[in-house]
Structure formats: structure tokens, C-alpha cells
Design an enzyme around this catalytic site. Structure first.
Site, PDB file in Angstrom:
ATOM      1  N   HIS A  26      -0.125   0.270 -13.710  1.00 25.95           N
ATOM      2  CA  HIS A  26       0.499  -1.088 -13.809  1.00 25.95           C
ATOM      3  C   HIS A  26       1.875  -0.888 -14.134  1.00 25.95           C
ATOM      4  O   HIS A  26       2.411   0.158 -14.789  1.00 25.95           O
ATOM      5  CB  HIS A  26       0.065  -1.807 -15.123  1.00 25.95           C
ATOM      6  CG  HIS A  26       0.482  -3.070 -15.399  1.00 25.95           C
ATOM      7  ND1 HIS A  26       0.273  -4.184 -14.662  1.00 25.95           N
ATOM      8  CD2 HIS A  26       1.583  -3.480 -16.234  1.00 25.95           C
ATOM      9  CE1 HIS A  26       0.807  -5.298 -15.282  1.00 25.95           C
ATOM     10  NE2 HIS A  26       1.787  -5.060 -16.139  1.00 25.95           N
ATOM     11  N   ASN A  33       1.610   2.879  -2.850  1.00 30.26           N
ATOM     12  CA  ASN A  33       0.762   3.615  -3.358  1.00 30.26           C
ATOM     13  C   ASN A  33      -0.400   4.418  -2.857  1.00 30.26           C
ATOM     14  O   ASN A  33      -0.523   5.767  -3.114  1.00 30.26           O
ATOM     15  CB  ASN A  33       0.419   3.273  -4.869  1.00 30.26           C
ATOM     16  CG  ASN A  33       1.683   3.274  -5.856  1.00 30.26           C
ATOM     17  OD1 ASN A  33       2.008   4.410  -6.602  1.00 30.26           O
ATOM     18  ND2 ASN A  33       2.338   2.160  -5.984  1.00 30.26           N
ATOM     19  N   GLY A  44       0.768  -1.116   0.093  1.00 26.44           N
ATOM     20  CA  GLY A  44       0.001   0.051   0.074  1.00 26.44           C
ATOM     21  C   GLY A  44       0.895   1.422   0.039  1.00 26.44           C
ATOM     22  O   GLY A  44       0.265   2.232   0.439  1.00 26.44           O
ATOM     23  N   ASN A  82      -6.407   2.014 -12.901  1.00 25.99           N
ATOM     24  CA  ASN A  82      -5.269   1.177 -12.448  1.00 25.99           C
ATOM     25  C   ASN A  82      -4.176   1.817 -12.831  1.00 25.99           C
ATOM     26  O   ASN A  82      -3.819   2.469 -13.977  1.00 25.99           O
ATOM     27  CB  ASN A  82      -5.531  -0.038 -13.108  1.00 25.99           C
ATOM     28  CG  ASN A  82      -4.506  -1.283 -12.664  1.00 25.99           C
ATOM     29  OD1 ASN A  82      -4.288  -1.301 -11.419  1.00 25.99           O
ATOM     30  ND2 ASN A  82      -4.178  -2.063 -13.675  1.00 25.99           N
ATOM     31  N   ASP A 118      -5.608  -5.509 -17.760  1.00 24.00           N
ATOM     32  CA  ASP A 118      -4.583  -4.526 -18.544  1.00 24.00           C
ATOM     33  C   ASP A 118      -4.648  -4.151 -19.859  1.00 24.00           C
ATOM     34  O   ASP A 118      -3.832  -3.866 -20.558  1.00 24.00           O
ATOM     35  CB  ASP A 118      -3.104  -5.127 -18.399  1.00 24.00           C
ATOM     36  CG  ASP A 118      -2.849  -5.564 -17.035  1.00 24.00           C
ATOM     37  OD1 ASP A 118      -3.142  -4.839 -16.280  1.00 24.00           O
ATOM     38  OD2 ASP A 118      -2.010  -6.543 -16.558  1.00 24.00           O
ATOM     39  N   GLU A 176       5.946   5.997 -10.076  1.00 26.92           N
ATOM     40  CA  GLU A 176       4.262   5.826  -9.584  1.00 26.92           C
ATOM     41  C   GLU A 176       3.774   7.003  -8.765  1.00 26.92           C
ATOM     42  O   GLU A 176       2.838   7.640  -8.612  1.00 26.92           O
ATOM     43  CB  GLU A 176       3.989   4.404  -8.928  1.00 26.92           C
ATOM     44  CG  GLU A 176       4.467   3.163  -9.964  1.00 26.92           C
ATOM     45  CD  GLU A 176       3.985   2.019  -9.531  1.00 26.92           C
ATOM     46  OE1 GLU A 176       3.552   1.109 -10.264  1.00 26.92           O
ATOM     47  OE2 GLU A 176       4.214   1.786  -8.315  1.00 26.92           O
TER      48      GLU A 176
HETATM   49  C1  GAR Z   1       2.961  -1.299  -7.782  1.00 26.65           C
HETATM   50  O1  GAR Z   1       4.127  -1.116  -8.231  1.00 26.65           O
HETATM   51  C2  GAR Z   1       1.876  -1.447  -9.032  1.00 26.65           C
HETATM   52  O2  GAR Z   1       2.131  -0.935  -9.938  1.00 26.65           O
HETATM   53  C3  GAR Z   1       1.688  -2.919  -8.921  1.00 26.65           C
HETATM   54  O3  GAR Z   1       1.708  -3.451  -7.584  1.00 26.65           O
HETATM   55  C4  GAR Z   1       2.693  -2.486  -6.914  1.00 26.65           C
HETATM   56  C5  GAR Z   1       1.858  -2.256  -5.663  1.00 26.65           C
HETATM   57  O4  GAR Z   1       2.857  -1.535  -4.651  1.00 26.65           O
HETATM   58  N1  GAR Z   1       0.289  -3.377  -9.623  1.00 26.65           N
HETATM   59  C6  GAR Z   1       0.136  -4.449 -10.172  1.00 26.65           C
HETATM   60  O5  GAR Z   1       1.270  -5.240 -10.595  1.00 26.65           O
HETATM   61  C7  GAR Z   1      -1.329  -4.525 -10.733  1.00 26.65           C
HETATM   62  N2  GAR Z   1      -1.127  -5.457 -11.863  1.00 26.65           N
HETATM   63  P1  GAR Z   1       2.254  -0.726  -3.428  1.00 26.65           P
HETATM   64  O6  GAR Z   1       1.348  -1.843  -2.750  1.00 26.65           O
HETATM   65  O7  GAR Z   1       3.550  -0.454  -2.607  1.00 26.65           O
HETATM   66  O8  GAR Z   1       1.371   0.485  -3.845  1.00 26.65           O
END
Ligand code: GAR
Length: 189
Positions: free
Chosen positions: A104, A14, A12, A102, A145, A174
Site C-alpha cells: 500500500h 511493481n 504493473g 499486499n 488494508d 516499492e
Molecule cells: C502502487 O503504488 C501500489 O502501491 C498501489 O498502486 C500502485 C500500482 O503501481 N496500490 C494500491 O494503492 C493498493 N491499495 P504499478 O501498477 O505501477 O505497480
């Protein structure tokens, strides 16, 4: 005030970054976080910032109504997926048609689709010898996606990168761009 719900399955970072970005905003507020995972780190991160979080079961998610009711209770306008590892069920997609984004961690259409999430993406990028990776922000549709892309940013893949090195570089992109793109989509520039 426009209201966001974030869906997240894991650490979490992001989600936390987005909550912080809009913390004193006059137009946008993150009002709740939803997760399929009770043990996800996201709960503590956002609860510490005053944002409530809820866990739902697989059945509740596929049926849709309990989630949609919760979103209505909080008057949610827009849904942000941030490290959310489930496919968004049809009832929810219908209820929030064109209002679910979303992020990615690759330059889609490369390295997307089922099984491509989190560290697996970075492992695949390094294994295939790519010189460049990055992030893609897109609206979701009925295919993993494949929804309309609204933003991409790239970063290099360096010769001795581990998947963790690349993940850190992609995470930095991100954090920088996801909140700004959400803001642009919700209220314009
Ligand atoms: C992020 O890098 C996001 O882009 C990716 O998971 C990570 C979550 O990090 N999402 C995917 O792969 C979706 N297909 P976080 O929990 O630290 O935000």
C-alpha cells in the site's frame, strides 16, 4: 522452487520489477499474473519477460474456484498483490490463508481503506499537509488494508510536491523493498 502468482489491475511496474528480481533466482519464481482488467498494462510488461497472464471476471473472482484451480494448475505457493484494486474474495483468502501479501502506498493505518488506492492516496496525503509518506507491506485479512504489517519505509513529502512527484518517490521505495520483503517472507533471510 517456490512459486508466486501476482495479482495486478493497472500499469504493473511493481509486477515487472518483481518478475525481474526473481528472474534467475534458484528458490523463487513468478509463474503467472492474474488481473481483473484486460486492458491493464501489466499484461504486456510480464508477457515480454515470459510470464503468462490471465484475466478473470468479477463472477469468477467472487466465486473463487476458477481462480483457485488456475493457481493449483501452476502450483502457486504465495500470492503477491501489486497494484491490485479489488478486495480479495473469501474463498481465495481461505485457500491462501497467511500467504497473500499486499503493498500500500502510504504509512498505514494512515490513508488506507476503501477508495484509497494509487494516485488518490498521494492526493490525500498532500491535501492533509503530511510531512512524511511511504509504503506499507502487509498480509491481507478480511478488512481493507488492516492485515498484519510486516514492513514500512518512509520518504519525505516536499512543500511543492504534486501527487505525481510523491507517487514517483513512493514507487522508488516499492521497487527497492517489495521483492526483498517477499523473499524474506517466502524463504527467510
Ligand atoms: C502502487 O503504488 C501500489 O502501491 C498501489 O498502486 C500502485 C500500482 O503501481 N496500490 C494500491 O494503492 C493498493 N491499495 P504499478 O501498477 O505501477 O505497480
Amino acid at each position: 522452487m517456490k512459486k508466486i502468482a501476482i495479482f495486478a489491475s493497472g500499469t504493473g511496474t511493481n509486477a515487472e520489477n518483481i518478475v525481474r528480481y526473481f528472474a534467475n533466482d534458484e528458490k523463487i519464481k513468478v509463474v503467472l499474473v492474474l488481473s481483473n482488467n484486460q486492458k491493464a498494462g501489466v499484461h504486456a510488461r510480464v508477457n515480454a519477460l515470459g510470464v503468462p497472464s490471465f484475466v478473470f471476471t468479477r463472477e469468477e473472482f467472487s466465486e473463487g474456484t476458477p481462480i483457485i484451480d488456475k493457481l493449483s494448475e501452476y502450483e502457486v505457493d504465495f500470492i503477491v498483490l501489486a497494484g491490485f484494486m479489488c478486495f480479495v474474495s473469501e474463498p481465495l483468502q481461505k485457500a491462501y490463508s497467511d500467504r497473500i501479501v499486499n503493498i500500500h502506498p502510504s504509512l498505514l493505518p494512515k490513508f488506507g481503506g476503501k477508495g484509497m488506492y494509487g494516485i488518490h492516496v498521494h492526493e490525500a496525503v498532500i491535501k492533509s499537509g503530511e510531512k512524511e509518506s511511504g509504503i506499507t507491506i502487509h498480509y491481507i485479512n478480511e478488512h481493507y488494508d488492516e492485515g498484519t504489517i510486516i514492513f514500512q519505509a518512509s520518504c519525505p513529502v516536499l512543500p511543492n510536491d504534486t501527487p505525481e512527484d510523491l507517487a514517483a518517490r513512493v514507487h522508488a521505495l516499492e521497487y527497492e523493498y517489495y521483492p526483498k520483503v517477499i523473499e524474506r517472507e517466502m524463504v527467510g533471510d
